[in-house]
Design an enzyme around this catalytic site. Sequence first.
Site, mmCIF file in Angstrom:
data_model
loop_
_atom_site.group_PDB
_atom_site.id
_atom_site.type_symbol
_atom_site.label_atom_id
_atom_site.label_comp_id
_atom_site.label_asym_id
_atom_site.label_seq_id
_atom_site.Cartn_x
_atom_site.Cartn_y
_atom_site.Cartn_z
ATOM 1 N N SER A 120 54.092 38.273 34.620
ATOM 2 C CA SER A 120 53.673 38.337 36.057
ATOM 3 C C SER A 120 54.873 37.574 36.851
ATOM 4 O O SER A 120 54.698 37.691 38.047
ATOM 5 C CB SER A 120 52.360 37.589 36.145
ATOM 6 O OG SER A 120 51.314 38.269 35.460
ATOM 7 N N HIS A 141 56.605 45.387 35.429
ATOM 8 C CA HIS A 141 55.545 44.791 35.748
ATOM 9 C C HIS A 141 54.164 45.626 36.447
ATOM 10 O O HIS A 141 54.579 46.021 37.614
ATOM 11 C CB HIS A 141 55.878 43.641 36.666
ATOM 12 C CG HIS A 141 54.646 42.500 37.221
ATOM 13 N ND1 HIS A 141 54.579 42.163 38.458
ATOM 14 C CD2 HIS A 141 53.532 42.214 36.238
ATOM 15 C CE1 HIS A 141 53.346 41.485 38.391
ATOM 16 N NE2 HIS A 141 52.554 41.511 37.231
ATOM 17 N N GLU A 153 56.537 46.873 39.110
ATOM 18 C CA GLU A 153 57.899 46.292 39.812
ATOM 19 C C GLU A 153 58.850 46.487 38.727
ATOM 20 O O GLU A 153 58.778 46.043 37.570
ATOM 21 C CB GLU A 153 57.540 44.919 39.980
ATOM 22 C CG GLU A 153 56.637 44.601 41.293
ATOM 23 C CD GLU A 153 56.317 43.262 41.473
ATOM 24 O OE1 GLU A 153 56.145 42.925 42.549
ATOM 25 O OE2 GLU A 153 56.399 42.470 40.757
ATOM 26 N N ASN A 192 53.514 39.227 43.507
ATOM 27 C CA ASN A 192 52.818 38.051 43.192
ATOM 28 C C ASN A 192 53.562 36.643 43.849
ATOM 29 O O ASN A 192 52.613 35.874 44.413
ATOM 30 C CB ASN A 192 53.041 37.765 41.607
ATOM 31 C CG ASN A 192 51.881 38.254 40.969
ATOM 32 O OD1 ASN A 192 50.817 38.853 41.371
ATOM 33 N ND2 ASN A 192 52.379 38.333 39.592
HETATM 34 N N1 3HC Z 1 39.687 53.168 33.763
HETATM 35 C C1 3HC Z 1 39.172 54.129 34.242
HETATM 36 N N2 3HC Z 1 37.883 53.888 35.300
HETATM 37 C C2 3HC Z 1 37.882 52.577 35.720
HETATM 38 C C3 3HC Z 1 38.676 51.519 35.349
HETATM 39 C C4 3HC Z 1 39.592 51.700 34.221
HETATM 40 N N3 3HC Z 1 40.306 50.633 33.685
HETATM 41 N N4 3HC Z 1 38.305 50.229 35.733
HETATM 42 C C5 3HC Z 1 37.239 50.593 36.621
HETATM 43 N N5 3HC Z 1 36.911 52.084 36.633
HETATM 44 C C6 3HC Z 1 36.091 52.812 37.468
HETATM 45 C C7 3HC Z 1 34.791 52.068 37.515
HETATM 46 O O1 3HC Z 1 34.215 51.777 36.438
HETATM 47 C C8 3HC Z 1 34.211 52.986 38.745
HETATM 48 O O2 3HC Z 1 33.617 54.087 38.199
HETATM 49 P P1 3HC Z 1 32.089 54.294 38.698
HETATM 50 O O3 3HC Z 1 32.282 54.845 40.065
HETATM 51 O O4 3HC Z 1 31.769 55.442 37.673
HETATM 52 O O5 3HC Z 1 31.274 53.205 38.603
HETATM 53 C C9 3HC Z 1 35.584 53.560 39.372
HETATM 54 O O6 3HC Z 1 36.636 53.220 38.317
HETATM 55 C C10 3HC Z 1 35.951 53.087 40.795
HETATM 56 O O7 3HC Z 1 35.548 51.517 40.760
HETATM 57 P P2 3HC Z 1 34.922 51.116 42.232
HETATM 58 O O8 3HC Z 1 34.192 52.315 42.837
HETATM 59 O O9 3HC Z 1 34.003 49.946 41.493
HETATM 60 O O10 3HC Z 1 36.089 50.434 42.963
HETATM 61 P P3 3HC Z 1 37.232 50.899 43.678
HETATM 62 O O11 3HC Z 1 36.957 52.322 44.082
HETATM 63 O O12 3HC Z 1 37.328 49.903 44.557
HETATM 64 O O13 3HC Z 1 38.334 50.934 42.643
HETATM 65 C C11 3HC Z 1 39.747 49.169 42.048
HETATM 66 C C12 3HC Z 1 38.334 49.852 41.724
HETATM 67 C C13 3HC Z 1 40.939 50.087 42.085
HETATM 68 C C14 3HC Z 1 40.014 48.179 40.847
HETATM 69 C C15 3HC Z 1 39.658 48.313 43.455
HETATM 70 O O14 3HC Z 1 38.640 47.504 43.551
HETATM 71 C C16 3HC Z 1 40.818 47.473 43.559
HETATM 72 O O15 3HC Z 1 41.762 48.159 44.150
HETATM 73 N N6 3HC Z 1 41.043 46.214 43.639
HETATM 74 C C17 3HC Z 1 42.172 45.176 43.815
HETATM 75 C C18 3HC Z 1 42.827 45.237 42.457
HETATM 76 C C19 3HC Z 1 44.045 44.342 42.558
HETATM 77 O O16 3HC Z 1 44.394 44.001 43.512
HETATM 78 N N7 3HC Z 1 44.764 44.289 41.378
HETATM 79 C C20 3HC Z 1 45.905 43.553 41.431
HETATM 80 C C21 3HC Z 1 45.782 42.440 40.482
HETATM 81 S S1 3HC Z 1 47.155 41.232 40.516
HETATM 82 C C22 3HC Z 1 47.970 41.642 39.138
HETATM 83 O O17 3HC Z 1 47.567 42.516 38.415
HETATM 84 C C23 3HC Z 1 49.039 41.221 39.043
HETATM 85 C C24 3HC Z 1 49.230 40.310 37.550
HETATM 86 O O18 3HC Z 1 50.764 39.673 37.553
HETATM 87 C C25 3HC Z 1 48.201 39.456 37.464
#
Ligand code: 3HC
Length: 395
Positions: A120, A141, A153, A192
């Site tokens: 990260s 990343h 990235e 990040n």
């Molecule tokens: N694989 C397949 N399907 C998945 C899944 C996965 N890994 N995770 C969730 N889903 C499914 C859910 O179960 C849900 O299915 P359902 O409709 O049957 O319940 C479907 O995907 C869609 O999920 P939701 O309807 O709950 O929510 P969204 O449509 O909003 O999508 C999301 C989910 C894309 C994760 C959205 O909430 C999002 O964009 N969140 C922000 C995530 C983010 O910012 N990530 C970055 C984190 S920081 C990082 O990673 C950097 C690192 O260095 C730490």
Amino acid sequence: MEIKKVAVLGAGAMGHGIAQVAAMSGMEVNLRDISDEFLQAGIEKIKWSLDKMAQKGKISQEEADAALRRVKKFVSLADAVKDVDFVIEAIPEKLDLKKETFREVDKNAPKHAILASNTSALPISEMASATTRPERVVGMHFFNPPQLMRLVEVIKGDKTSDEVVRITAELAKKWGKEPVIVNKDVPGFIANRCTITGSNLVHWMVYNGEYTVEEVDAAAIHKAGMPMGMFGLLDYTGIDIAYSVSKFMQEREPGFKMSPLLEEKVKKGELGVKTGKGFYEYPDKKWVPLDLPLEKAEKFDPFIPTYVGINVAAELIRNGVATRDDIDKALKLGFNLPMGFLEIADSLGIDVVVQKLKEISAKYGPFYKPSPLLEEMVKKGELGQKTKKGFYTYE
Ligand code: 3HC
């Protein structure tokens, strides 16, 4: 050079997802972890995710089953990497552990293999220095969950060759992702780095009792379009992950002073969704979208972390780390935000951003002083949409 077979080291939150996207693209994947138990847990998560995608009609059940069959489990590191073209590690965020792993991988992987890190924030160049092939070591990343988030990235270490950067970006595309290039190995890279600096300021504000967690998240969700809010996202990704990134920023970034908020949570073992409690509670250890009332969104200005992030982004441009387009792409695709920070800067007005940063730095210290690039833009009258020129130009 064609990448046909890959090894993914670590079957945890990120590793299993990376292995899955590689397998879904048709590649053979060696998934390695230190115990059968961890491997099995990773495989179960891949199966769940593939089945979910099949249920939703994104892929067929046959494709899901075939992808799962392409993932082979390994406990031996040497065996996992011995016949692959590309290795990506997603092991815990400890630099010594990563360097040790790179040393071992370098000994056992074919000479032509590219070695990548999904870190990260940690320095790619230092991991590369543990190998005999630093020109073939690169950052790759992903964002959580790797199966759904489109950003990757690609980070250039001090010695990474341009060819390796190009091959890695191409690989990301083959895996259905959108790469951005990070030209210099700075802590936190693009997404990040731009977000954690502003988030840390908000953590101080919450720690000092200026706002509550709910007030911040309600404003972030309702007024700034953040899907999970700021603290909800920390719970989702793991507070320990953000803590390790912040700790590293504090070690390497002059003036970055981490708020005690994350450390307190980590010490209590309240790491977010995975432990059932973080800033919110999750009785089933599953993410539940936050349901915060609109009234709570009134107090906090959700653009406070954005002003700080814009400043960091301006410095990335000034120092040749990344382009304007890649910075905004990274922010939009890395966090599913409706606009990039530089687009937001143009719509708010660069003069407004500079003024806000001056107010913030007067209260919270010189670390937040406006970037010379922003000051220069104000001098030139490049204030954004209102003058038809800012980071972008407008007709
Ligand atoms: N694989 C397949 N399907 C998945 C899944 C996965 N890994 N995770 C969730 N889903 C499914 C859910 O179960 C849900 O299915 P359902 O409709 O049957 O319940 C479907 O995907 C869609 O999920 P939701 O309807 O709950 O929510 P969204 O449509 O909003 O999508 C999301 C989910 C894309 C994760 C959205 O909430 C999002 O964009 N969140 C922000 C995530 C983010 O910012 N990530 C970055 C984190 S920081 C990082 O990673 C950097 C690192 O260095 C730490």
